[in-house]
Design a protein around this motif. Structure first.
Motif, PDB file in Angstrom:
ATOM      1  N   GLU A   1      -4.716  12.993  -0.626  1.00  0.00           N
ATOM      2  CA  GLU A   1      -4.144  11.967  -0.385  1.00  0.00           C
ATOM      3  C   GLU A   1      -4.297  10.916  -2.098  1.00  0.00           C
ATOM      4  N   ILE A   2      -2.941  10.449  -1.529  1.00  0.00           N
ATOM      5  CA  ILE A   2      -3.085   9.038  -2.860  1.00  0.00           C
ATOM      6  C   ILE A   2      -3.362   7.841  -2.306  1.00  0.00           C
ATOM      7  N   TYR A   3      -4.308   7.086  -2.717  1.00  0.00           N
ATOM      8  CA  TYR A   3      -4.497   5.681  -1.767  1.00  0.00           C
ATOM      9  C   TYR A   3      -3.954   4.803  -3.267  1.00  0.00           C
ATOM     10  N   ALA A   4      -3.103   3.941  -3.722  1.00  0.00           N
ATOM     11  CA  ALA A   4      -2.458   2.669  -3.974  1.00  0.00           C
ATOM     12  C   ALA A   4      -1.818   1.816  -3.897  1.00  0.00           C
ATOM     13  N   PHE A   5      -1.803   0.602  -4.205  1.00  0.00           N
ATOM     14  CA  PHE A   5      -0.690  -0.375  -4.511  1.00  0.00           C
ATOM     15  C   PHE A   5       0.403  -0.726  -5.523  1.00  0.00           C
ATOM     16  N   SER A   6       1.233  -0.198  -4.918  1.00  0.00           N
ATOM     17  CA  SER A   6       2.426  -0.960  -6.210  1.00  0.00           C
ATOM     18  C   SER A   6       2.947  -1.856  -6.306  1.00  0.00           C
ATOM     19  N   GLU A   7       2.937  -3.266  -7.144  1.00  0.00           N
ATOM     20  CA  GLU A   7       3.263  -4.312  -7.126  1.00  0.00           C
ATOM     21  C   GLU A   7       3.762  -5.087  -7.128  1.00  0.00           C
ATOM     22  N   ASP A   8       5.572  -4.254  -6.521  1.00  0.00           N
ATOM     23  CA  ASP A   8       6.642  -4.767  -6.298  1.00  0.00           C
ATOM     24  C   ASP A   8       6.467  -4.899  -4.331  1.00  0.00           C
TER      25      ASP A   8
ATOM     26  N   ASN B   1     -19.927  23.668 -12.391  1.00  0.00           N
ATOM     27  CA  ASN B   1     -18.243  24.236 -13.387  1.00  0.00           C
ATOM     28  C   ASN B   1     -17.571  23.754 -12.473  1.00  0.00           C
ATOM     29  N   MET B   2     -16.059  23.415 -13.030  1.00  0.00           N
ATOM     30  CA  MET B   2     -14.848  22.580 -12.802  1.00  0.00           C
ATOM     31  C   MET B   2     -13.985  23.613 -12.511  1.00  0.00           C
ATOM     32  N   THR B   3     -13.463  22.667 -10.901  1.00  0.00           N
ATOM     33  CA  THR B   3     -12.443  23.604 -10.025  1.00  0.00           C
ATOM     34  C   THR B   3     -10.942  22.790 -10.384  1.00  0.00           C
ATOM     35  N   ASN B   4      -9.783  23.399 -10.865  1.00  0.00           N
ATOM     36  CA  ASN B   4      -8.722  23.216 -10.290  1.00  0.00           C
ATOM     37  C   ASN B   4      -7.696  22.382  -9.532  1.00  0.00           C
ATOM     38  N   PHE B   5      -8.683  22.302  -8.246  1.00  0.00           N
ATOM     39  CA  PHE B   5      -8.219  21.124  -7.545  1.00  0.00           C
ATOM     40  C   PHE B   5      -9.316  19.671  -8.092  1.00  0.00           C
ATOM     41  N   GLY B   6     -10.807  19.833  -8.935  1.00  0.00           N
ATOM     42  CA  GLY B   6     -10.974  19.063  -8.908  1.00  0.00           C
ATOM     43  C   GLY B   6     -10.132  17.445 -10.318  1.00  0.00           C
ATOM     44  N   LEU B   7      -9.848  18.734 -10.981  1.00  0.00           N
ATOM     45  CA  LEU B   7      -9.507  18.498 -12.508  1.00  0.00           C
ATOM     46  C   LEU B   7      -7.566  17.680 -12.174  1.00  0.00           C
ATOM     47  N   PHE B   8      -7.464  18.609 -11.166  1.00  0.00           N
ATOM     48  CA  PHE B   8      -5.848  17.942 -10.506  1.00  0.00           C
ATOM     49  C   PHE B   8      -6.258  16.372 -10.154  1.00  0.00           C
ATOM     50  N   ARG B   9      -7.033  16.306  -8.968  1.00  0.00           N
ATOM     51  CA  ARG B   9      -7.661  14.871  -8.064  1.00  0.00           C
ATOM     52  C   ARG B   9      -8.073  14.016  -9.818  1.00  0.00           C
ATOM     53  N   LYS B  10      -8.451  14.500 -11.146  1.00  0.00           N
ATOM     54  CA  LYS B  10      -8.438  13.516 -11.718  1.00  0.00           C
ATOM     55  C   LYS B  10      -7.397  13.792 -12.557  1.00  0.00           C
ATOM     56  N   TYR B  11      -6.550  13.930 -12.719  1.00  0.00           N
ATOM     57  CA  TYR B  11      -5.239  14.361 -13.521  1.00  0.00           C
ATOM     58  C   TYR B  11      -4.435  13.142 -12.683  1.00  0.00           C
ATOM     59  N   ILE B  12      -4.364  13.188 -11.588  1.00  0.00           N
ATOM     60  CA  ILE B  12      -3.273  12.700 -10.905  1.00  0.00           C
ATOM     61  C   ILE B  12      -4.064  10.681 -10.857  1.00  0.00           C
ATOM     62  N   THR B  13      -5.317  10.503 -10.639  1.00  0.00           N
ATOM     63  CA  THR B  13      -6.051   9.497 -10.788  1.00  0.00           C
ATOM     64  C   THR B  13      -5.486   9.068 -12.008  1.00  0.00           C
ATOM     65  N   PHE B  14      -5.747   9.694 -13.647  1.00  0.00           N
ATOM     66  CA  PHE B  14      -5.077   9.511 -14.642  1.00  0.00           C
ATOM     67  C   PHE B  14      -4.099   8.617 -14.416  1.00  0.00           C
TER      68      PHE B  14
ATOM     69  N   ARG C   1       0.789  -0.972  -0.822  1.00  0.00           N
ATOM     70  CA  ARG C   1      -0.159  -0.326   0.074  1.00  0.00           C
ATOM     71  C   ARG C   1       1.164   0.951   0.018  1.00  0.00           C
ATOM     72  N   ILE C   2       0.299   2.502  -1.129  1.00  0.00           N
ATOM     73  CA  ILE C   2       0.733   3.843  -0.621  1.00  0.00           C
ATOM     74  C   ILE C   2      -0.537   4.163  -0.417  1.00  0.00           C
ATOM     75  N   LYS C   3      -0.254   5.256   1.108  1.00  0.00           N
ATOM     76  CA  LYS C   3      -1.069   5.924   1.434  1.00  0.00           C
ATOM     77  C   LYS C   3       0.146   6.896   2.038  1.00  0.00           C
ATOM     78  N   ARG C   4      -0.579   8.308   0.776  1.00  0.00           N
ATOM     79  CA  ARG C   4       0.223   9.515   1.159  1.00  0.00           C
ATOM     80  C   ARG C   4      -0.461  10.767   1.335  1.00  0.00           C
ATOM     81  N   HIS C   5      -0.101  11.851   1.628  1.00  0.00           N
ATOM     82  CA  HIS C   5      -0.889  12.819   0.978  1.00  0.00           C
ATOM     83  C   HIS C   5       0.217  14.155   0.984  1.00  0.00           C
ATOM     84  N   ILE C   6      -0.228  15.529   0.577  1.00  0.00           N
ATOM     85  CA  ILE C   6       0.168  16.316   0.023  1.00  0.00           C
ATOM     86  C   ILE C   6      -0.542  17.600   0.188  1.00  0.00           C
ATOM     87  N   LEU C   7      -0.249  18.665   1.387  1.00  0.00           N
ATOM     88  CA  LEU C   7      -0.963  19.630   1.569  1.00  0.00           C
ATOM     89  C   LEU C   7      -1.264  20.901   0.547  1.00  0.00           C
ATOM     90  N   ILE C   8      -2.143  21.718   0.056  1.00  0.00           N
ATOM     91  CA  ILE C   8      -2.600  21.799  -1.607  1.00  0.00           C
ATOM     92  C   ILE C   8      -3.343  22.951  -0.185  1.00  0.00           C
TER      93      ILE C   8
END
Length: 420
Positions: A372-379, A330-343, A271-278
């Motif tokens: 926050e990023i919540y994902a799992f590395s393969e290795d 409307n779209m926000t820069n924060f919401g679009l950035f979250r979508k970008y990180i997901t992709f 698991r990768i579970k880490r966040h940054i503060l905006i």
């Protein structure tokens, strides 16, 4: 049986007496020849039964489909049984041979009894080992701590065996010995408290498969964070990642809380579970010019097109006044950035796509909006895992300015100081 043995071993002494040998001389000569004869007969019995038993078990193992009899052969069960039979013959013969040597009869009789008890325990152990190996080959038992179960059974059997041996050596009834042990149990428990607790803990640890040698565990109370290298009755040794060694009382594994990372290492990802503060002030609605600029980012270009069409249809159908951005959808820069990180994570080669993957915002804090990023590395290996996580956050931090967002950080220069 007794009469047969008397005829087999009792002929030498009368013959020597008829030949005018003295009583003592005849007794010792007779004893010498009887011992030689007993040794020869016992060896013959051993060889015969060993050949017969091994041959029979080998034939049965070849003709049957089950693997259990093969494992009995490989664990030398027939060999131990072949040892037992001649010693039973010796046990019956000792009172006849040493009839005139009462003192030695008692000693040798007890020694043979002790060895027979040990042989029985070895036979049972070989059968249990064969059973262990057989169950390990079965899929439904592959994840069960079979070794621990066998060890517990053998510990109990050895305890009974030792009690029987003590009762034979000192001519104490087994029931009396049990009663004596019960009477002094309070003193024994007081003296051997730590040993008993360690024994109970080691049994529970084995039965519940809580810790294995090689497991990575974290035990904050004792400052342990590394691989288990030894498990014994009293302690568990952990080699930490800084190459120091931490010793943990075995009982603590069942009385305190610790973390075992085996499940993670055996899973498909770590698991990768880490966040940054905006900075909250940097979050805003996006105008049309902003959207046109952000369409140049390939990962979100198609999403912006599709999302904008949906938003325009909604606003038009509901006669939304768009002179103010707050109205309608409307779209926000924060919401679009979250979508970008997901992709970005979905396309990152080091991320396991079959496990949970998301980019989310957490409860706002005094320092800003956590992303926050919540994902799992393969290795799951430590070095590779850290590289993957660092590489992802390198990209995230470098990408923030393209969405006109800012990362929160405490002032570090004179120009950043904010007076009261």
């Amino acid at each position: 049986m007794h009469k047969f043995l008397e005829k087999l071993f009792g002929w030498m002494y009368p013959l020597l007496r008829k030949l005018s040998f003295g009583d003592a001389t005849a007794s010792y000569i007779s004893l010498f020849f009887d011992i030689l004869l007993l040794g020869f007969l016992a060896y013959c019995i051993y060889v015969i039964f060993r050949i017969v038993l091994v041959t029979i078990m080998a034939i049965i193992a070849k003709k049957t489909k089950t693997r259990f009899d093969d494992l009995l052969v490989s664990n030398q069960t027939a060999k131990y049984i072949a040892h037992l039979i001649p010693f039973l013959f010796i046990y019956k013969s000792v009172p006849v041979i040493l009839d005139k040597f009462v003192y030695w009869e008692t000693i040798f009789g007890k020694l043979v009894e002790i060895y027979i008890i040990l042989l029985v325990l070895w036979i049972v152990r070989s059968i249990l080992k064969a059973l262990r190996d057989y169950l390990k080959e079965k899929t439904q038992f592959s994840d069960k701590p079979i070794d621990s179960y066998i060890q517990v059974i053998m510990i109990v059997l050895w305890m009974f065996g030792v009690i029987i041996i003590i009762s034979e050596i000192f001519d104490i009834k087994t029931s009396t010995l049990y009663g004596t042990l019960g009477a002094v149990s309070a003193v024994v428990i007081l003296i051997f408290r730590d040993t008993i607790l360690g024994f109970v803990a080691s049994v529970q640890v084995s039965l519940n498969d809580m810790v294995r040698i090689g497991d990575w565990i974290t035990f904050d109370k004792y400052g342990a964070d590394g691989d288990v290298i030894e498990i014994n009755l009293a302690t568990v040794k952990v080699r930490n990642f800084d190459n120091t060694t931490t010793t943990i009382p075995t009982y603590s594994l069942i009385s305190d809380s610790f973390r075992n990372w085996r499940g993670m290492l055996n899973s498909d990802g770590r698991r990768i579970k880490r966040h940054i503060l905006i900075k909250a002030k940097s979050i805003r609605f996006l105008a049309q010019d902003d959207l046109e600029k952000l369409k140049r980012i390939q990962l979100v270009a198609a999403y912006i097109e599709l999302r904008q069409v949906e938003i325009d249809i909604y606003n038009k159908e509901n006669a939304i006044d768009k002179s103010l951005s707050i109205n309608g959808r409307n779209m926000t820069n924060f919401g679009l950035f979250r979508k970008y990180i997901t992709f970005y994570l979905e396309n990152y080669p080091g991320i396991n796509k079959n496990m949970i993957l998301l980019c989310r915002q957490l409860q706002p804090t005094a320092q800003g909006m956590p992303l926050e990023i919540y994902a799992f590395s393969e290795d799951q290996r430590f070095e590779e895992y850290e590289y993957i996580m660092s590489d992802i956050f390198d990209h995230i931090i470098a990408s923030i300015e393209y969405f006109d967002l800012e990362i929160f950080e405490l002032p570090s220069e004179k120009g950043d100081f904010i007076p009261n």
